[in-house]
Write a protein that holds these residues in place. Structure first.
Motif, PDB file in Angstrom:
ATOM      1  N   GLU A 196       2.936  -3.864 -16.351  1.00 48.25           N
ATOM      2  CA  GLU A 196       1.697  -3.690 -17.103  1.00 48.25           C
ATOM      3  C   GLU A 196       1.168  -5.026 -17.608  1.00 48.25           C
ATOM      4  OE1 GLU A 196       5.100  -2.860 -20.047  1.00 48.25           O
ATOM      5  OE2 GLU A 196       4.648  -2.520 -17.928  1.00 48.25           O
ATOM      6  N   GLU A 199      -0.731  -6.537 -14.660  1.00 46.42           N
ATOM      7  CA  GLU A 199      -2.003  -5.852 -14.456  1.00 46.42           C
ATOM      8  C   GLU A 199      -3.017  -6.243 -15.527  1.00 46.42           C
ATOM      9  OE1 GLU A 199      -0.526  -1.846 -14.420  1.00 46.42           O
ATOM     10  OE2 GLU A 199      -0.605  -1.746 -12.229  1.00 46.42           O
ATOM     11  N   ARG A 220      -6.330  -5.302  -7.798  1.00 43.05           N
ATOM     12  CA  ARG A 220      -7.083  -4.264  -7.072  1.00 43.05           C
ATOM     13  C   ARG A 220      -6.852  -4.368  -5.565  1.00 43.05           C
ATOM     14  NH1 ARG A 220     -11.374  -1.062  -8.427  1.00 43.05           N
ATOM     15  NH2 ARG A 220     -11.540  -2.123 -10.436  1.00 43.05           N
ATOM     16  N   VAL A 223      -3.315  -3.075  -4.758  1.00 39.71           N
ATOM     17  CA  VAL A 223      -3.225  -1.617  -4.838  1.00 39.71           C
ATOM     18  C   VAL A 223      -3.821  -0.972  -3.588  1.00 39.71           C
ATOM     19  CG1 VAL A 223      -4.096   0.411  -6.071  1.00 39.71           C
ATOM     20  CG2 VAL A 223      -3.100  -1.477  -7.351  1.00 39.71           C
ATOM     21  N   ASP A 297       1.787  10.070  -9.716  1.00 43.59           N
ATOM     22  CA  ASP A 297       0.734   9.179 -10.206  1.00 43.59           C
ATOM     23  C   ASP A 297      -0.065   8.595  -9.062  1.00 43.59           C
ATOM     24  OD1 ASP A 297       1.600   9.456 -12.867  1.00 43.59           O
ATOM     25  OD2 ASP A 297       3.125   7.919 -12.575  1.00 43.59           O
ATOM     26  N   GLU A 298      -1.294   8.189  -9.423  1.00 43.88           N
ATOM     27  CA  GLU A 298      -2.107   7.418  -8.490  1.00 43.88           C
ATOM     28  C   GLU A 298      -1.440   6.067  -8.244  1.00 43.88           C
ATOM     29  OE1 GLU A 298      -4.972   8.242  -6.985  1.00 43.88           O
ATOM     30  OE2 GLU A 298      -4.936  10.268  -7.844  1.00 43.88           O
ATOM     31  N   ASP A 300      -0.482   2.212  -8.223  1.00 43.99           N
ATOM     32  CA  ASP A 300      -0.711   1.093  -9.131  1.00 43.99           C
ATOM     33  C   ASP A 300       0.108  -0.092  -8.627  1.00 43.99           C
ATOM     34  OD1 ASP A 300       1.870   1.771  -9.778  1.00 43.99           O
ATOM     35  OD2 ASP A 300       1.437   2.347 -11.844  1.00 43.99           O
ATOM     36  N   LEU A 301       0.139  -1.168  -9.407  1.00 41.99           N
ATOM     37  CA  LEU A 301       0.835  -2.374  -8.969  1.00 41.99           C
ATOM     38  C   LEU A 301       2.338  -2.140  -8.818  1.00 41.99           C
ATOM     39  CD1 LEU A 301      -0.132  -5.157  -8.184  1.00 41.99           C
ATOM     40  CD2 LEU A 301       0.234  -5.905 -10.541  1.00 41.99           C
ATOM     41  N   GLU A 302       2.902  -1.281  -9.653  1.00 43.92           N
ATOM     42  CA  GLU A 302       4.323  -0.938  -9.528  1.00 43.92           C
ATOM     43  C   GLU A 302       4.598  -0.282  -8.182  1.00 43.92           C
ATOM     44  OE1 GLU A 302       8.084  -1.127 -10.716  1.00 43.92           O
ATOM     45  OE2 GLU A 302       6.690  -1.258 -12.395  1.00 43.92           O
TER      46      GLU A 302
END
Length: 315
Positions: A196, A199, A220, A223, A297-298, A300-302
């Protein structure tokens, strides 16, 4: 000046092991660049070469157009390095520590005193300037550690895990400070185990794995690499390492890793998670793994990190 930092084709070997393998990256003025990778991926070795603490076997590093090497030189005057371990003198005061590090860079006395006052304001320790370091909280020491890297007004600031082990209030203060550094035109190289943070702070991110830079771009853009893929987080009990290994062999599973502070989570990157969920639950039942909760989840960077390296960042 187009870029503050230019690393070109860096290679570093330790015996037969190649720790950094052909890594190239650049950072522009005012840009915060996040370097992410699992333990042993080559982050620390890369940082040490950037700061001139370790000689590369091949490749070059330039800061503001000046070559960086292990000898003292003008390029090193432009770098502020904040190590993960707090590097301060505990029996000196806050102000005395900042003065000491400023003198290492041979700042004239008047400029040094002015700069110390500015840094005390930046790290919000003006009210503790006369206090010994060993009387400060862990978060305050972390902030002072950053101040020591700032006192000579570097062009490039290198921050290695600056928020490890700090309280939420100090962590927030550190992140706010890093944001201001970029806004003021400083180039920042930032490593962290907290996705986080990357991000929130980083204009661009480089993911390093097994010594090589496997992906680079804005959060972005990265992702987008896992578009149409979902991140599944299973909280469970049982043989989770074996379960994660078995999940990787399922069709449409592109990454699986055990994570969580207690090691009680399996994270996966999959295609069409909802249709795959029955297979995941059947596999858990077959391996005597008890599923306590499921989150989808959608991307993300993780999820990007897990997809590219096969591990969670804090694994």
């Amino acid at each position: 000046m187009k870029n503050v930092l230019e690393c070109s084709h860096l290679v570093r070997r330790f015996g037969e092991r190649t720790a950094v393998d052909d890594v190239s990256l650049s950072i522009a003025p005012g840009e915060t660049y996040g370097l992410l990778g699992p333990n042993g991926a080559g982050k620390t070795t890369t940082i040490r070469m950037v700061c001139g603490l370790l000689r590369p076997d091949a490749g070059t590093v330039h800061v503001a157009g000046l070559p960086v090497n292990t000898a003292a030189g003008p390029a090193k005057q432009l770098i502020g390095f904040v190590p993960q371990d707090v590097a301060l003198y505990p029996d000196l005061s806050v102000r005395e520590n900042l003065r000491f590090f400023g003198r290492l860079y041979r700042l004239p006395r008047r400029r040094l005193e002015r700069r110390v006052d500015e840094v005390l304001h930046l790290i919000d320790l003006g009210g503790r300037a006369r206090d010994r370091v060993d009387s400060l909280s862990g978060g305050m020491r972390r902030r002072l550690n950053i101040g020591a890297g700032l006192v000579h007004s570097p062009t490039l600031l290198v921050l290695d895990e600056p928020t490890v082990g700090v309280d939420p209030q100090s962590r927030h203060a550190i992140l706010e400070s890093v944001t201001r550094f970029g806004e003021e035109g400083m180039a920042v190289l930032y490593t962290t185990h907290y996705m986080e943070e990357a991000e929130r702070l980083c204009d661009r991110v480089g993911i390093i794995d097994r010594g090589g830079l496997v992906a680079e771009g804005t959060p972005r853009e990265l992702v987008a690499l896992v578009a149409e893929r979902d991140r599944v987080r299973l909280t469970a009990v049982g043989g989770l390492t074996a379960y994660a290994d078995a999940c990787r062999r399922l069709a449409r599973v592109e990454g699986a890793a055990r994570s969580g502070d207690k090691g009680d989570v399996v994270e996966l990157v999959v295609k069409d998670a909802r249709s795959l969920l029955p297979d995941l639950l059947d596999l858990a039942h077959a391996l005597d793994v008890g599923i306590r909760s499921v989150e989808i989840d959608e991307p993300d960077l993780e999820a990007v990190f897990l997809h590219l390296t096969g591990t969670a960042l804090r694994e």
